[in-house]
Write an enzyme that holds these catalytic residues in place. Structure first.
Site, PDB file in Angstrom:
ATOM      1  N   LYS A  34      -2.056  -1.669  -3.909  1.00 48.08           N
ATOM      2  CA  LYS A  34      -2.906  -0.476  -3.880  1.00 48.08           C
ATOM      3  C   LYS A  34      -2.039   0.766  -3.996  1.00 48.08           C
ATOM      4  O   LYS A  34      -1.061   0.849  -3.264  1.00 48.08           O
ATOM      5  CB  LYS A  34      -3.694  -0.476  -2.564  1.00 48.08           C
ATOM      6  N   LYS A  64       0.863  -1.179   0.000  1.00 49.87           N
ATOM      7  CA  LYS A  64       0.000   0.000   0.000  1.00 49.87           C
ATOM      8  C   LYS A  64       0.898   1.227   0.000  1.00 49.87           C
ATOM      9  O   LYS A  64       1.598   1.494   0.974  1.00 49.87           O
ATOM     10  CB  LYS A  64      -0.905  -0.017   1.235  1.00 49.87           C
TER      11      LYS A  64
END
Ligand SMILES: [Zn+2]
Length: 325
Positions: A247, A194
């Protein structure tokens, strides 16, 4: 000149192209994000994300019908609580907004896969993803709270818990906590990779989770880095993650490909709020063909190696897939 190899032969008609095409997008690949809020009769559009709403549980129940008929099989929940505090207690309150949404959904649509995003930032007064002391986000004491939140959501019916905090050691801690309470079959989808991305901007408005001071760069990843992502994914695999995630998606397809090539677990990618807002804004201005650009983008994520995609476009894509079948 004699041309023997003619790749264009494989593109000559739609039927031939369909016969030889390599990448598919299925409705079962899609995960639809939902924002649930306290209160009643609330269905409020998020200004930076046209078409995406905050739902109180009563209006969400109506929306659930649309989700069910769309054919989308998985939903990920984000809670926007009324009450925030230093320790993010709403995240692990059995009567918290996400826990109630999970129970409601499972009672009406038991076959719908319910994923609970696990983090503290929507629930903390300072907006950080962990406990804060002297301006620092503490790692180890945060793990207890994240695991409590995961357990609380598992008890409420979550099939999958998805820790998005980026603390070190959270997957192992969560796995042990879930197993110790008899939830050894609850899956963990790890937000493994992330990045500290500016593409999350609209989400912070949606989830009211912008940090009150500083930023998230001491725990989310530096987007200049690639090897670091492999370390993060390897740790999550070792600690017992069932599904990995990259992500954001569109600007990080190289990482989707890298992680998909190197690890054998199913891979999810999150096409984040900023990606949605950019496509939506251009579409609303008539500058792009929304359906074509979205389908092309999602297929690119699959082509790069994602097995599943979290996308605010899930219900639209489900409709477009039916139109095209
Ligand atoms: Zn967070």
């Amino acid at each position: 000149m004699e041309i023997l190899r003619r790749p264009r032969r494989l593109r000559a008609t739609k039927a031939i192209r369909d016969l030889v095409h390599e990448t598919d997008l299925h409705v079962s690949d899609l995960i639809y994000p939902v924002f649930v809020v306290e209160g009643e009769h609330i269905k409020e559009e998020i200004p930076s994300m046209p078409g995406i709403f905050h739902y109180s549980l009563d209006t969400f129940q109506e929306h659930l019908k649309e989700i069910a008929v769309s054919g989308v099989k998985s939903v990920i929940f984000f809670g926007v609580p009324d009450h925030k505090d230093e320790v993010g207690s709403g995240a692990y309150d059995d009567e918290g907004i996400v826990q109630r949404a999970l129970r409601l959904t499972k009672s009406l649509y038991p076959e719908l896969i319910c994923i609970a995003d696990i983090c503290l930032c929507e629930y903390t007064s300072h907006g950080h993803c962990g406990l804060v002391k002297d301006g620092c986000v503490l790692n180890d004491p945060t793990l207890e709270l994240l695991s409590k939140a995961a357990l609380s959501c598992a008890r409420a019916g979550a099939d999958i818990v998805a820790p998005s905090d980026m603390m070190d050691g959270r997957i192992g801690h969560m796995r042990r906590t879930l197993d110790g309470a008899g939830f050894e079959n609850t899956l963990i989808m790890a937000y493994s990779i992330k990045y500290a991305s500016a593409f999350y901007g609209p989400f912070r408005e949606a989830a009211d989770s912008a940090p009150a001071f500083g930023d998230r760069r001491s725990y989310q990843m530096d987007w200049r880095n690639k090897k670091e992502a492999i370390v993060e994914a390897a740790l999550d695999v070792e600690e017992g993650a069932d599904i990995l995630m990259v992500k954001p998606a569109l600007a990080y397809l190289d990482m989707v490909k890298t992680i998909s090539d190197r690890f054998d677990l199913p891979l999810c990618t999150y096409s984040v709020s900023g990606e949605y807002s950019m496509m939506k804004a251009a579409a609303l201005n008539g500058w792009i063909n929304e359906k074509s650009v979205v389908m092309e983008s999602m297929t690119a994520m699959k082509r790069a190696g994602a097995k599943m995609i979290i996308t605010y476009y899930a219900l639209d894509i489900a409709r477009w897939l039916i139109e095209e079948a």
